[in-house]
Design a protein around this motif. Structure first.
Motif: not given
Lengths: 717, 176
Positions: B84, B87-91, B93, B96, B133, B135-136, B143, B145, B168, B175
């Motif tokens: 995560d 893929g998402f940024g997660c903890v 993050m 931010n 994440p 992919h930015h 991915f 997750p 995929a 998640y």
């Protein structure tokens, strides 16, 4: 009026032809055809607002995407609910929701139990293609039970609609616009300081971790098995069906059963937050008072001590010096056991429920229409559903029958009914009342007599009264009632006009009307009800607060009763108090009397009002661990199931009674719940037949020989 | 058959995803028949050669994370976000929601365990404004997750990748 052929529309959904009534949404039309469209902001029972766009479908004409939950099915249209393009669109919608606020599943306590997350999985969202906005939003932890974290809110508005549509509280609203909107309480005060009634319906309907139960939110773990039981909440007489989730021996959540006949998914703060909590502090052992302090003992010694007491002094020869008083919140099997114990085993001890005085007063006024085995010939609380005027007499429905109060609030908000509140102090519902009449304690009979006199003077009924009666009625002039009640004559007359103008009025009352207004208030109320509705069921609803109050009353008035508030404690040597969960508590007056009893045995599941002065305490099961039958408001018969996963402790009222009967060497009519059920079935067959049919105890229409008072009376008259 | 080359790296994450990878236990021996693990925290080789598959654990929090990510992207045919954080940024993050300077001050100046602390200006890579994440910054081909991903999901994904397919939809998403 629409012609019959205009009543339906035909359309094609995913190649299937569906015919539905005009106005049906595409969502519901699809459901009828067995096609499930994914949703997030939709919840059965709430109005649809099309907030989340997850249910977008392709509709031609007009040939574009429309939300299925708010778009009515149109004749001849073709709807597609599951195409590659739609799946991609839905995935993008979910990604937008994830990017908008702080939806970071690994540290959200709702993870594994979240509708937003489930949608992410369903539409194969393995990453978010939009930039996160990461706004810094507040968390409101001001409420004792409910936490609100705006960071996890998707603005579906379910909580707002539940608070308004289901609960009628109207506390939660949306403030701001677009993505900057926030769910707020009362235009922006902390939830804990708001008009929130703490029913927690918002917790139940929130699809994410935005609104949650502060106590349990961090307990839930997806990988620990949960046990789920549907049972009946015994904390008032409404009979709400409740789904209880248990994990690791603790109640994780309770939620209203959407199919519950009395509650339709709603529950109040008691079932949501108070009932599940009490288990943790249950009494674990029998206690005996020695030198003023409660010390642990065992069940056998308590039975021996009680037997010895019953053989000593005047109670040994006069069984009416012993008494058994039972909470009406217990299952009727336990109430029947206590009654059999008092009347048969103890050879004629006094017996009562804590609300027995209320039912004695009702019996006195209803006479032959309220015989043992039947309930009063009232419209009852179900009458709230079609009454256009409700008169609440000395009753706070939010306390006595909260979920019934929610239904009334909703009708008041919809202007389908108006409310006249008669109360010494205003209740929370007063804001929705058309009129509030502050009436001093004891003024109720005079007020009702004045209303009667006002309504009897109307031309339509005037000729029913002869000269003598009219003369008597003149004595109930509003100004005299004004002096007696402390409310103005103008207000009394205005309220009488509202009552006279109503096509379906309903008078709601409970124990307080009798406690405060006396039997005369009940008598005048019945006279007034009969004046308004001369035939059929009387437009009254008596609300007793115990889960089995009506059931206990069905068993008939005890031979020798005992009103805890009014009895002379010097007439009682030994008193057994069956309190169960201490749901209703003891009134101050009852406590004063009970303190004077030489030997008091309290049977209770956890700490309660009697702990300060009871001589023996016998632990009994918490309501979460009980099985039995509840017969509550309107004679609704429901069962209470032991909640799976809650630890069982040995010992209950039946065991106590059996041990004491053995110690005394006397016989019992039955020794367990099954025996109690047979004993009850013999006396009140209606309970068993209602249980079989999932129905209520039938109400008699007014019996032919029923004589009701034709004129009111006051103390002076 | 040539063994496929795999590289793995752990950026702004907790190593949990690599632990989950190691949770594949004896299947790892089967895997090693088919692949060669080059640069990885497991082999302690830092710089990857040209590889077929790169697994990236962790998001991008500082300049060095970004440099390593770009290096892996350059040298990998298929780049996979593992877990995560990637893929998402997660903890990570969570920071931010705070100002970058406040975060640095809290860690290096105000921390109770720090005396006369100051923000390091060398040796420690410069913190970026926000954690993001991967992919930015670079193209990501697949991915996986999960926080961490289930070992079984990693296995399914690797089976597909080694067979030359994108994974995929082949494993159940999670998640948490």
């Amino acid at each position: 009026m629409a012609a019959p052929q205009d009543g339906t529309v035909k359309l094609t959904i995913d190649g299937r032809e569906v015919e539905v009534s005009r106005g049906t949404t595409i969502l519901m039309a699809a459901r009828k055809a067995g096609i499930e469209i994914p949703t997030l902001c939709h919840l059965d029972g709430l109005c649809d607002i099309g907030a989340c766009r997850v249910c977008l479908v392709e509709v031609a004409p007009p040939g574009r995407l429309l939300p299925a939950c708010t778009t009515p099915a149109s004749a001849g249209s073709t709807v597609k609910t599951d195409t590659d393009a739609l799946r991609e669109t839905r995935r993008r919608i979910i990604e937008l929701l994830f990017s908008e606020r702080n939806h970071i599943c690994p540290f959200c306590p709702r993870a594994g139990n979240c509708e937003l997350q489930d949608l992410g999985y369903r539409f194969q969202m393995d990453h978010v293609r939009y930039a996160y906005l990461h706004p810094t939003l507040p968390t409101d932890l001001s409420h004792p039970h409910i936490g609100m974290d705006h960071n996890r809110c998707v603005l579906c508005g379910r909580c707002v609609r539940a608070c308004n549509d289901l609960v009628g509280a109207g506390t939660l609203q949306v403030s701001g616009r677009g993505g900057k909107s926030l769910i707020v309480a009362d235009a922006g005060v902390p939830l804990g300081e708001s008009s929130c009634t703490s029913c927690g319906t918002c917790v139940q309907v929130c699809p994410t971790g935005a609104i949650y139960d502060k106590r349990t939110v961090h307990w839930a773990r997806r990988w620990i098995p949960r046990e789920t039981t549907t049972t009946t909440c015994p904390r008032c007489g409404v009979g709400c069906r409740v789904v209880v989730e248990v994990q690791n021996g603790r109640v994780l959540a309770t939620r209203g059963d959407w199919d519950g006949p009395a509650n339709g998914g709603r529950i109040c703060r008691r079932a949501r937050f108070e009932w599940p909590r009490a288990e943790a502090e249950a009494h674990r052992r029998p206690l005996a008072r020695t030198a003023g302090k409660l010390e642990p003992t065992d069940a056998a010694s308590i039975a021996r001590d009680c037997a010895a007491r019953l053989r000593t002094g005047r109670v040994a020869t006069d069984p009416t010096r012993a008494a058994v008083v039972v909470s009406p919140s217990l299952p009727i099997e336990v109430i029947a056991a206590a009654r059999g114990f008092a009347e048969e085993c103890l050879g004629g001890a006094r017996f009562d429920t804590t609300d027995g005085a209320f039912f004695r007063a009702l019996r006195e006024v209803y006479g032959s229409a309220f015989a043992p085995g039947s309930r009063p010939p009232e419209k009852g609380i179900e009458g709230l559903a079609d009454a256009d005027l409700v008169v609440a007499l000395d009753i706070d429905l939010d306390e006595e029958a909260p979920v019934a109060g929610m239904g009334l609030r909703r009708r008041l908000l919809d202007h389908e009914a108006t409310l006249i509140e008669v109360a010494a102090a205003p209740t929370r519902m007063v804001d929705l009342a058309k009129m509030a009449l502050p009436v001093q304690m004891g003024g109720e009979a005079a007020l009702l007599a004045a209303w009667f006199a006002e309504l009897a003077a109307r031309p339509s009924v005037r000729e029913r009264f002869d000269e003598a009666a009219r003369k008597e009625l003149a004595g109930f002039a509003p100004d005299r009632a004004a002096a007696r009640t402390g409310t103005s004559a103008d207000a009394i007359v205005a309220a009488a006009r509202l009552i006279g103008a109503a096509s379906s009025p309903l008078f709601v009352f409970g124990e307080n009307l009798v406690r405060s207004g006396g039997p005369l208030a009940l008598r005048n109320l019945l006279a007034l009800a009969r004046l308004i509705a001369p035939a059929g069921r009387v437009p009254l609803a008596s609300v007793a607060g115990g889960a089995s109050s009506v059931g206990a009353a069905l068993l008939g008035t005890p031979k020798v009763g005992l009103d805890l508030v009014r009895f002379d404690p010097h007439e009682i040597d030994v008193l057994f108090l069956f309190l169960g969960d201490n749901v209703r508590g003891l009134t101050g007056a009852a406590t004063v009397n009970l303190r004077a009893i030489p030997f008091l045995v309290a049977l209770e599941s956890g700490p309660g009002d009697a702990d300060g002065f009871a001589h023996r305490i016998v632990p009994v099961p918490h309501d979460l661990a009980r099985a039995g039958t509840l017969v509550g408001i309107d004679g609704r018969v429901q069962t209470i199931e032991p909640v799976a996963g809650i630890p069982r402790r040995p010992g209950d009222e039946f065991d106590f009674i059996a041990a004491l009967a053995d110690a005394l060497g006397r016989r019992l009519p039955f020794r367990d719940a099954e025996g109690a059920r047979a004993w009850i079935a013999e006396r009140v067959p209606a309970i068993e037949s209602a249980r079989r049919d999932g129905a209520r105890i039938p109400t008699p229409e007014s019996p032919a020989d029923w004589v009701t008072p034709t004129l009111p009376a006051t103390e002076e008259s | 058959m040539d063994r496929k080359k795999i590289a793995t790296v752990w950026l702004c994450g907790c190593s949990g995803c690599h632990m989950s990878f190691l949770d594949l236990d004896e299947w790892l021996f089967d895997l090693l028949e088919r692949v060669e693990i080059t640069a990885s925290p497991v082999t302690d080789i830092k710089e990857p050669p040209e590889v077929d598959i790169a697994l990236i654990e962790g998001g991008i929090s500082n300049e060095d994370n970004l440099r390593v990510l770009k290096l892996f992207r350059e040298r990998a045919k298929i780049l996979v976000a593992l877990g995560d954080c990637a893929g998402f940024g997660c903890v990570p993050m969570l920071r931010n929601f705070f100002d970058r300077q406040d975060v640095l001050d809290r860690a290096y100046v105000e921390a109770e365990s720090t005396a006369l602390g100051k923000e390091p200006d060398e040796e420690v890579p410069k913190l970026l404004d926000k954690v993001e994440p991967i992919h930015h910054f670079v193209k990501v081909d697949a991915f996986i997750p999960g926080c961490p991903p289930e070992a079984s999901a990693i296995r399914t994904a690797l089976e597909e990748l080694v067979a030359g397919r994108l994974p995929a939809g082949k494993f159940e998403l999670r998640y948490e």
